[in-house]
Design an enzyme around this catalytic site. Structure first.
Site, PDB file in Angstrom:
ATOM      1  N   ASP A   8     -51.502 -19.523 -95.480  1.00 43.21           N
ATOM      2  CA  ASP A   8     -52.427 -19.721 -94.166  1.00 43.21           C
ATOM      3  C   ASP A   8     -52.522 -21.349 -94.427  1.00 43.21           C
ATOM      4  O   ASP A   8     -51.440 -21.806 -95.563  1.00 43.21           O
ATOM      5  CB  ASP A   8     -53.507 -18.604 -94.209  1.00 43.21           C
ATOM      6  CG  ASP A   8     -54.974 -19.188 -95.395  1.00 43.21           C
ATOM      7  OD1 ASP A   8     -54.211 -20.085 -96.214  1.00 43.21           O
ATOM      8  OD2 ASP A   8     -55.686 -18.613 -95.482  1.00 43.21           O
ATOM      9  N   CYS A  65     -53.459 -17.842-100.561  1.00 46.49           N
ATOM     10  CA  CYS A  65     -54.210 -18.392 -99.001  1.00 46.49           C
ATOM     11  C   CYS A  65     -55.131 -19.195 -99.981  1.00 46.49           C
ATOM     12  O   CYS A  65     -54.336 -19.595-101.035  1.00 46.49           O
ATOM     13  CB  CYS A  65     -54.630 -16.814 -98.340  1.00 46.49           C
ATOM     14  SG  CYS A  65     -55.710 -15.791 -99.355  1.00 46.49           S
ATOM     15  N   THR A  67     -57.265 -18.049-101.864  1.00 48.20           N
ATOM     16  CA  THR A  67     -57.829 -17.371-102.969  1.00 48.20           C
ATOM     17  C   THR A  67     -56.433 -16.132-103.040  1.00 48.20           C
ATOM     18  O   THR A  67     -56.745 -15.778-104.943  1.00 48.20           O
ATOM     19  CB  THR A  67     -59.250 -16.122-102.600  1.00 48.20           C
ATOM     20  OG1 THR A  67     -58.865 -15.510-102.130  1.00 48.20           O
ATOM     21  CG2 THR A  67     -60.648 -16.932-102.815  1.00 48.20           C
ATOM     22  N   HIS A  98     -45.550  -2.887-115.232  1.00 53.25           N
ATOM     23  CA  HIS A  98     -45.879  -2.031-115.417  1.00 53.25           C
ATOM     24  C   HIS A  98     -46.593  -1.288-114.179  1.00 53.25           C
ATOM     25  O   HIS A  98     -46.489  -0.546-113.878  1.00 53.25           O
ATOM     26  CB  HIS A  98     -47.761  -1.933-115.562  1.00 53.25           C
ATOM     27  CG  HIS A  98     -47.863  -2.663-117.299  1.00 53.25           C
ATOM     28  ND1 HIS A  98     -48.791  -1.740-118.141  1.00 53.25           N
ATOM     29  CD2 HIS A  98     -46.952  -2.113-117.794  1.00 53.25           C
ATOM     30  CE1 HIS A  98     -48.809  -2.614-119.344  1.00 53.25           C
ATOM     31  NE2 HIS A  98     -46.770  -2.039-119.517  1.00 53.25           N
ATOM     32  N   HIS A 133     -44.977   3.971-116.076  1.00 53.23           N
ATOM     33  CA  HIS A 133     -45.483   3.757-115.321  1.00 53.23           C
ATOM     34  C   HIS A 133     -45.379   4.114-113.706  1.00 53.23           C
ATOM     35  O   HIS A 133     -46.049   3.729-112.952  1.00 53.23           O
ATOM     36  CB  HIS A 133     -45.722   2.401-115.105  1.00 53.23           C
ATOM     37  CG  HIS A 133     -45.779   1.873-116.604  1.00 53.23           C
ATOM     38  ND1 HIS A 133     -46.891   1.583-116.971  1.00 53.23           N
ATOM     39  CD2 HIS A 133     -45.036   1.570-117.931  1.00 53.23           C
ATOM     40  CE1 HIS A 133     -47.076   1.328-118.163  1.00 53.23           C
ATOM     41  NE2 HIS A 133     -45.979   0.893-118.839  1.00 53.23           N
TER      42      HIS A 133
HETATM   43  C1  RB5 Z   1     -59.564 -19.271 -95.576  1.00 52.60           C
HETATM   44  O1  RB5 Z   1     -60.578 -20.285 -94.888  1.00 52.60           O
HETATM   45  C2  RB5 Z   1     -59.997 -18.456 -96.844  1.00 52.60           C
HETATM   46  O2  RB5 Z   1     -60.989 -17.248 -96.273  1.00 52.60           O
HETATM   47  C3  RB5 Z   1     -58.036 -17.794 -97.178  1.00 52.60           C
HETATM   48  O3  RB5 Z   1     -57.701 -18.608 -97.279  1.00 52.60           O
HETATM   49  C4  RB5 Z   1     -58.849 -16.559 -97.960  1.00 52.60           C
HETATM   50  O4  RB5 Z   1     -59.070 -17.569 -99.148  1.00 52.60           O
HETATM   51  C5  RB5 Z   1     -58.846 -15.009 -97.472  1.00 52.60           C
HETATM   52  O5  RB5 Z   1     -59.171 -14.483 -98.687  1.00 52.60           O
END
Ligand code: RB5
Length: 149
Positions: A8, A65, A67, A98, A133
């Site tokens: 993203d 993205c 996180t 696994h 597994h």
């Molecule tokens: C975008 O602000 C953020 O929410 C996205 O990049 C991601 O971390 C969502 O899980």
């Protein structure tokens, strides 16, 4: 070896870094993510990479993205996808050994460039161990296909 990569708006720079790193390793990379820092909904990239992986058009996927969470959640809604968020190389290796993870995900707001390269390399270099597994991976697939165990 051909991988799909998606991202993203938070992960354009890291996506480019990882794409170049993979190409240096001899991996062919299909980039279906955004190259703009304008707000971009991560489920779109998660779905695109997920469908490419599940259909067998590529051998695996990388999703980034902020996180790694949202984009992997989206990819995991595609039947056949096993996307794992990894913030360090040990989990990345075990996700393949696994869990037979076919997509590795991480966060551009969580890991730096060098850690991201280590995560991708650990996942790529690891081999699924099967054996005990496989029974567990089969149970995950059963939940996915039957909605129950
Ligand atoms: C975008 O602000 C953020 O929410 C996205 O990049 C991601 O971390 C969502 O899980």
């Amino acid at each position: 070896m051909k991988l799909a990569i998606g991202n993203d708006h938070t992960a354009v720079d890291l996506k480019t870094t990882i794409k170049e790193h993979l190409e240096q390793r001899g991996v062919e990379v299909l980039d279906v993510g955004t190259n703009s820092t304008e707000s971009y909904d991560y489920p779109i990239s998660g779905y695109k990479v997920g469908t490419l992986v599940a259909s067998g058009e590529v051998d695996g996927g990388v999703l980034i993205c902020g996180t790694g969470v949202g984009i992997s959640l989206a990819a995991n809604k595609v039947p056949g996808v096993r996307a794992c968020v990894c913030s360090e190389p040990y989990t990345a290796a075990l996700s393949k050994r696994h869990n037979n993870a076919n997509i590795v995900a991480f966060g551009a707001r969580v890991v730096g460039d060098e850690m991201a390269k280590l995560i991708v390399d650990s996942w790529l270099d690891a081999t699924y161990e099967g054996g005990r597994h496989q029974r567990r991976v089969d149970l995950i697939t059963k939940i996915e296909t039957d909605g129950s165990l």
